[in-house]
Design a protein around this motif. Structure first.
Motif, mmCIF file in Angstrom:
data_model
loop_
_atom_site.group_PDB
_atom_site.id
_atom_site.type_symbol
_atom_site.label_atom_id
_atom_site.label_comp_id
_atom_site.label_asym_id
_atom_site.label_seq_id
_atom_site.Cartn_x
_atom_site.Cartn_y
_atom_site.Cartn_z
ATOM 1 N N UNK A 286 49.575 -6.136 5.218
ATOM 2 C CA UNK A 286 48.642 -7.152 5.019
ATOM 3 C C UNK A 286 47.888 -7.040 3.851
ATOM 4 N N UNK A 287 47.213 -6.287 3.537
ATOM 5 C CA UNK A 287 46.444 -6.012 2.461
ATOM 6 C C UNK A 287 46.948 -6.031 1.127
ATOM 7 N N UNK A 288 48.336 -5.230 1.089
ATOM 8 C CA UNK A 288 49.101 -5.233 0.003
ATOM 9 C C UNK A 288 49.582 -6.788 -0.398
ATOM 10 N N UNK A 300 41.276 -17.344 -6.680
ATOM 11 C CA UNK A 300 41.551 -16.277 -7.496
ATOM 12 C C UNK A 300 40.464 -15.200 -7.205
ATOM 13 N N UNK A 301 41.161 -13.910 -7.237
ATOM 14 C CA UNK A 301 40.457 -12.902 -6.858
ATOM 15 C C UNK A 301 39.463 -12.186 -7.861
ATOM 16 N N UNK A 302 37.901 -12.364 -7.359
ATOM 17 C CA UNK A 302 37.160 -11.944 -8.622
ATOM 18 C C UNK A 302 36.734 -10.551 -8.197
ATOM 19 N N UNK A 303 36.824 -9.973 -7.180
ATOM 20 C CA UNK A 303 36.452 -8.477 -6.696
ATOM 21 C C UNK A 303 37.217 -8.143 -5.362
ATOM 22 N N UNK A 304 37.127 -6.644 -5.156
ATOM 23 C CA UNK A 304 37.812 -6.227 -3.890
ATOM 24 C C UNK A 304 36.955 -5.123 -3.472
ATOM 25 N N UNK A 311 38.452 -8.893 0.411
ATOM 26 C CA UNK A 311 38.638 -9.536 -0.974
ATOM 27 C C UNK A 311 37.484 -10.444 -1.290
ATOM 28 N N UNK A 312 36.992 -10.761 -2.346
ATOM 29 C CA UNK A 312 35.983 -11.549 -2.925
ATOM 30 C C UNK A 312 36.982 -12.669 -3.824
ATOM 31 N N UNK A 313 36.995 -13.832 -3.288
ATOM 32 C CA UNK A 313 37.604 -14.768 -4.025
ATOM 33 C C UNK A 313 37.154 -16.214 -4.311
ATOM 34 N N UNK A 314 37.751 -16.854 -5.365
ATOM 35 C CA UNK A 314 37.024 -18.348 -5.437
ATOM 36 C C UNK A 314 37.934 -19.219 -5.502
ATOM 37 N N UNK A 315 37.880 -20.376 -4.785
ATOM 38 C CA UNK A 315 38.616 -21.258 -4.473
ATOM 39 C C UNK A 315 38.403 -22.452 -5.249
ATOM 40 N N UNK A 341 34.680 -17.370 -1.345
ATOM 41 C CA UNK A 341 34.958 -16.868 -0.036
ATOM 42 C C UNK A 341 35.115 -15.312 0.082
ATOM 43 N N UNK A 342 34.685 -14.819 1.099
ATOM 44 C CA UNK A 342 35.332 -13.331 1.422
ATOM 45 C C UNK A 342 36.436 -13.453 2.665
ATOM 46 N N UNK A 343 37.514 -12.637 2.322
ATOM 47 C CA UNK A 343 38.572 -12.208 3.212
ATOM 48 C C UNK A 343 38.491 -10.983 3.808
ATOM 49 N N UNK A 344 37.958 -10.753 4.974
ATOM 50 C CA UNK A 344 37.815 -9.449 5.639
ATOM 51 C C UNK A 344 38.868 -9.150 6.396
#
Length: 389
Positions: A286-288, A300-304, A311-315, A341-344
């Motif tokens: 799932x991570x991949x 948009x992934x801003x950091x991980x 995953x640090x993302x911006x919506x 948002x953060x997806x953990x």
């Protein structure tokens, strides 16, 4: 007519189309039967005898009582048609036999083929018996709850077998219009022998004619012409092969529908007892695949952080137009505010077959149950990756 009946009818027609135009008797004159064999050439004693080639010499040690002329059956032997997936023919002196190799990994192959035979007998309204060595195990009329294969199979040296004998198949020819009479009839009983190799991935099915009875105006007979016997056995076997192929297709269709309708994403709680999505997929897999989800749904992934699986993302809500719907390019939009948002991701079970996906807002708070339910229709489809795999 049902889809199954239509399928089997068309398949049987295609298998027999070439053979249906053949005649049992040769066409033309049979005057050759009355021809007198020429005498050997007599060579005078004072001349050398010419050299003779024996390439086409026919010995006299042959069956002189065999049929000739009009009595000769010129039909070619019937063929076993391996039309089912992963089926193969091994010629064994004209025996009606075929081998099936495993196609459906979640099905016991011997039980699957046995069920096809039983269903065929049920469709033909023919009763049957299970045979165990020399002991006949009589079963009642084909019904649900009949003695199972496990109870009647023979186990010897790692080989598992099942032997089924049918009751009589009757084929009658009627004459007359209002008051009909039976002009002739044929009755046949078959034996179906199934043998599975010790690994269970290969099963053979052999069909044998065990009893025959023919009656007509001239009387009756229990003896069947060898070619007719072989054709009857292989015809029955070909019908069963077609039925196996049909059942393969039915099961594969059912499996596809099950996968299509399977709920791969549900709402539950992570190990911290926070509201989260539970995905039927291992953590690493799932991570991949998460970037595919983000790219398609406006994130948009801003950091991980790969170690902590964050995953640090911006919506930003994607812009849509009427043209997108016309050309089929519109993508369901997730109903959340434009923000970070953060997806953990974390394991949701000990076997690493499920993964929890917890979504945190910019303040570090997990989305509420109400929010997860509101966006569930879009997220469920996205995290199932139905349009990708």
């Amino acid at each position: 007519m049902s889809c199954r009946a239509l399928y089997l009818s068309l398949l049987a027609l295609s298998l027999t189309a070439c053979g249906s135009v053949n005649n049992k008797q040769a066409q033309g004159s049979f005057e050759y039967q009355n021809k007198v064999e020429a005498n050997d050439l007599v060579i005078p004693a004072n001349l050398n005898k010419p050299k003779q080639a024996n390439d086409f010499f026919v010995t006299n040690n042959i069956n002189h009582q065999g049929p000739i002329g009009e009595d000769m059956d010129i039909r070619a032997p019937s063929l076993v048609m391996p039309v089912a997936a992963s089926s193969r023919v091994v010629e064994e002196s004209g025996i009606a036999i075929i081998w099936f190799d495993k196609v459906l990994e979640n099905k016991d192959l011997l039980g699957f083929i046995e069920k096809v035979v039983i269903d065929k007998l049920a469709e033909d309204q023919i009763t049957y018996n299970y045979i165990e060595e020399d002991t006949e195990v009589t079963l009642s009329k084909v019904t649900e709850g009949a003695t199972s294969l496990k109870e009647t199979s023979i186990k010897r040296e790692g080989i598992k077998t099942a032997i089924i004998e049918s009751d009589w198949y009757h084929d009658e020819v009627d004459v007359g219009w209002i008051f009909t009479d039976i002009q002739s009839s044929k009755s046949m009983r078959f034996r179906f022998q199934l043998l599975a190799k010790s690994h269970g991935r290969s099963v053979s099915l052999r069909v044998s004619l065990v009893d025959f009875l023919q009656t007509n105006e001239k009387g009756g007979s229990k003896t069947m012409d060898p070619i007719d016997k072989q054709r009857a056995e292989k015809s029955m076997l070909n019908e069963l092969i077609a039925a196996v192929d049909y059942n393969y297709r039915l099961q594969q269709r059912a499996d596809r529908l099950t996968r299509a309708n399977q709920k791969l994403v549900t709402i539950g709680k992570n190990i911290e007892a926070e509201q989260a999505y539970i995905v039927e997929m291992g953590l690493d897999d799932l991570w991949g695949n998460m970037p595919l989800f983000f790219e398609k749904h406006g994130f948009t992934i801003t950091d991980l952080n790969e170690d902590k699986k964050i995953y640090y993302v911006e919506f930003v809500k994607p812009e849509t137009s009427v043209w997108d719907s016309i050309w089929g390019d519109d993508v369901p939009v997730i109903d959340v505010s434009d923000a970070k948002y953060q997806f953990v991701l974390a394991p949701a079970d000990e076997l690493d077959q499920k993964t929890s996906v917890t979504i945190y807002n910019a303040d570090g708070e997990p989305l509420t149950l109400e929010a997860l339910e509101r966006i569930f229709p879009v997220v469920e489809k996205g995290l199932s990756f139905r349009d990708v795999f």
